[in-house]
Write a protein that holds these residues in place. Structure first.
Motif, PDB file in Angstrom:
ATOM      1  N   ALA A 102       2.408 -16.684  -2.906  1.00  0.00           N
ATOM      2  CA  ALA A 102       1.855 -15.406  -3.362  1.00  0.00           C
ATOM      3  C   ALA A 102       2.911 -14.315  -3.368  1.00  0.00           C
ATOM      4  N   THR A 103       3.711 -14.248  -2.305  1.00  0.00           N
ATOM      5  CA  THR A 103       4.733 -13.207  -2.225  1.00  0.00           C
ATOM      6  C   THR A 103       5.813 -13.405  -3.272  1.00  0.00           C
ATOM      7  N   PRO A 107      -6.380 -20.610  -1.925  1.00  0.00           N
ATOM      8  CA  PRO A 107      -6.378 -19.155  -2.162  1.00  0.00           C
ATOM      9  C   PRO A 107      -6.583 -18.321  -0.905  1.00  0.00           C
ATOM     10  N   SER A 108      -7.153 -18.911   0.166  1.00  0.00           N
ATOM     11  CA  SER A 108      -7.318 -18.155   1.411  1.00  0.00           C
ATOM     12  C   SER A 108      -5.977 -17.654   1.937  1.00  0.00           C
ATOM     13  N   GLY A 109      -4.931 -18.435   1.718  1.00  0.00           N
ATOM     14  CA  GLY A 109      -3.600 -18.036   2.161  1.00  0.00           C
ATOM     15  C   GLY A 109      -2.851 -17.188   1.155  1.00  0.00           C
ATOM     16  N   MET A 110      -3.416 -16.997  -0.035  1.00  0.00           N
ATOM     17  CA  MET A 110      -2.726 -16.277  -1.097  1.00  0.00           C
ATOM     18  C   MET A 110      -3.331 -14.918  -1.423  1.00  0.00           C
ATOM     19  N   LEU A 111      -4.673 -14.844  -1.422  1.00  0.00           N
ATOM     20  CA  LEU A 111      -5.328 -13.686  -2.023  1.00  0.00           C
ATOM     21  C   LEU A 111      -5.061 -12.385  -1.278  1.00  0.00           C
ATOM     22  N   SER A 112      -5.026 -12.416   0.047  1.00  0.00           N
ATOM     23  CA  SER A 112      -4.821 -11.171   0.788  1.00  0.00           C
ATOM     24  C   SER A 112      -3.517 -10.500   0.380  1.00  0.00           C
ATOM     25  N   LEU A 113      -2.427 -11.263   0.404  1.00  0.00           N
ATOM     26  CA  LEU A 113      -1.132 -10.694   0.036  1.00  0.00           C
ATOM     27  C   LEU A 113      -1.075 -10.339  -1.446  1.00  0.00           C
ATOM     28  N   ALA A 114      -1.608 -11.222  -2.289  1.00  0.00           N
ATOM     29  CA  ALA A 114      -1.546 -10.978  -3.730  1.00  0.00           C
ATOM     30  C   ALA A 114      -2.328  -9.717  -4.106  1.00  0.00           C
ATOM     31  N   ALA A 132      -4.991  -0.260  -0.863  1.00  0.00           N
ATOM     32  CA  ALA A 132      -4.984  -1.724  -0.850  1.00  0.00           C
ATOM     33  C   ALA A 132      -5.716  -2.255   0.379  1.00  0.00           C
ATOM     34  N   GLY A 133      -5.536  -1.571   1.517  1.00  0.00           N
ATOM     35  CA  GLY A 133      -6.223  -1.987   2.734  1.00  0.00           C
ATOM     36  C   GLY A 133      -7.734  -1.869   2.614  1.00  0.00           C
ATOM     37  N   LEU A 134      -8.204  -0.819   1.946  1.00  0.00           N
ATOM     38  CA  LEU A 134      -9.639  -0.651   1.735  1.00  0.00           C
ATOM     39  C   LEU A 134     -10.206  -1.786   0.876  1.00  0.00           C
ATOM     40  N   ILE A 171      -2.222 -13.201  -8.483  1.00  0.00           N
ATOM     41  CA  ILE A 171      -3.667 -13.333  -8.276  1.00  0.00           C
ATOM     42  C   ILE A 171      -4.235 -14.444  -9.159  1.00  0.00           C
ATOM     43  N   LEU A 172      -3.804 -14.504 -10.418  1.00  0.00           N
ATOM     44  CA  LEU A 172      -4.330 -15.529 -11.331  1.00  0.00           C
ATOM     45  C   LEU A 172      -3.968 -16.934 -10.867  1.00  0.00           C
TER      46      LEU A 172
END
Length: 395
Positions: free
Chosen positions: A149-150, A19-26, A41-43, A162-163
């Motif tokens: 994720a993308t 998930p470290s590679g997925m959550l930011s983009l998701a 989203a950035g906040l 996200i899920l």
């Protein structure tokens, strides 16, 4: 990999950390869809990073007090619940930030846990190659995670994106916690106060070098995306090749002994490649330049992991890795932010200037303070044993 349990532990921790590679983009795509604002989203992402940065050394230290399994199960449960809430409940930005902060604070300390376990699983001769293998294998997180994720978020649903990360977190986390090695190895409770481990020069050096190295990488990632935009697959190809190059170099160089010059040499290769990338933003030139830089990336991380392992007591190992992870998180945030400002003012090349400057500082720090790094040629890379006086009965 023939050592019993090593393949299982590597696979389980990779799945738990995927998930470290997925959550930011998701999360970025989901919050932007809900509020129609990348700023919002950035906040939310910033709140997640702040939480992770605070929690890294703290939850790692807890593993020595309450044991790895209780801490990992607690953090996995809370983090999964918080991330699921972000996916399923539409909220104001402030509430998204609060839940994201909780998700960051409770992010499971799998990385410090596994790097604390490694020295107890293999011989001292195998430890440095194992750290190199681990540093190489984690590139799979940054190759596959963003792509999955993308694709899922844009082609199916941001909620599902996200899920899916939550599923990886739960499946990998439970698999890792259920591994016999996690239950068999007990981290002694440290008698030193929180943060004392940062007074050790090797830990301070590794934290500083990790901050600068990841800041350089984050700046270059922003530059690659800004160069090719969102209209084509070129940015994804360049970043994937960069990660694959790092994976290959880590596997190829993992057997080399670690000396006080190992970190300066390997970060030097990173700098050479990123410096070359500033001369042209052509697809092939950029790809070749980043391949050159990748020769030093995973091997440098392997040296850093081995340096920490050989420089602190076993009871302090997890906390030390937690501080190193916090330094890298701060580096990623600072590198991305500075690159963004320079992209706005000077174009994509500004991000590569930023990455090159951070890489140059990384080499400088690694060289000037190389004596803080232990020379591991011909000696064990495992942690210092915890000892204490033993009271004997009067004779």
């Amino acid at each position: 990999m023939r050592t019993p349990g090593v393949a299982r532990i590597i696979a389980a921790q990779l799945l738990a950390r995927f998930p470290s590679g997925m959550l930011s983009l998701a999360i970025l795509l989901h919050v932007e869809r809900v509020h129609d604002s990348y700023g919002a989203a950035g906040l939310v992402l910033a709140a997640t990073s702040i939480g992770q940065g605070i929690a890294g050394p703290l939850t790692s230290r807890w593993m020595g007090r309450w044991g790895m399994r209780p801490v990992l199960l607690l953090t996995i449960t809370v983090c999964a619940a918080a991330v699921t809430t972000i996916a399923l409940v539409e909220m104001p930005v402030v509430l998204y930030m609060l839940v994201a902060l909780i998700a960051g604070l409770s992010y499971p300390p799998v990385q410090p846990a596994v790097r604390t376990i490694y020295p107890k699983m293999v011989t001292s001769r195998q430890l440095t190659p194992l750290f190199s293998l681990d540093a190489s294998a984690q590139e799979l997180i940054w190759i596959g995670g963003p792509v999955i994720a993308t694709f899922v978020s844009t082609q199916i649903s941001t909620v599902l994106g996200i899920l899916l990360a939550v599923i990886f977190l739960l499946a990998g986390g439970v698999w890792f916690v259920a591994s016999p090695e996690v239950g068999r190895i007990r981290i002694p409770r440290t008698k030193r106060s929180f943060g004392t481990v940062m007074k050790r020069p090797p830990v301070l050096l590794v934290t500083a070098v990790g901050f600068l190295m990841i800041a350089a990488a984050a700046a270059v990632e922003a530059g690659v995306v800004a160069t090719f935009g969102h209209g084509g697959p070129e940015a994804g190809f360049v970043l994937a090749i960069w990660a694959l190059g790092s994976l290959a170099s880590g596997l190829a160089l993992g057997h080399l002994p670690v000396s006080q010059w190992s970190l300066p040499r390997r970060t030097g290769m990173l700098f050479v490649g990123l410096a070359l990338a500033t001369f042209s933003q052509d697809f092939w030139w950029m790809t070749i330049s980043l391949l050159v830089s990748s020769i030093g990336f995973a091997p440098a991380l392997a040296v850093m992991f081995a340096t920490v392992s050989a420089s602190v007591r076993f009871s302090d190992t997890a906390e030390a890795y937690g501080w190193v992870g916090t330094g890298q998180l701060i580096g990623a945030a600072v590198g991305s932010a500075l690159a963004g400002f320079l992209i706005d003012s000077a174009g994509p090349v500004g991000a590569f200037w930023t990455g090159g400057a951070f890489a140059a500082a990384c080499v400088l720090v690694a060289t000037l303070f190389r004596r803080a790094s232990p020379d591991l040629r011909g000696r064990e890379a495992g942690p210092i044993a915890d000892t204490e006086p033993v009271a004997l009965p009067p004779t």
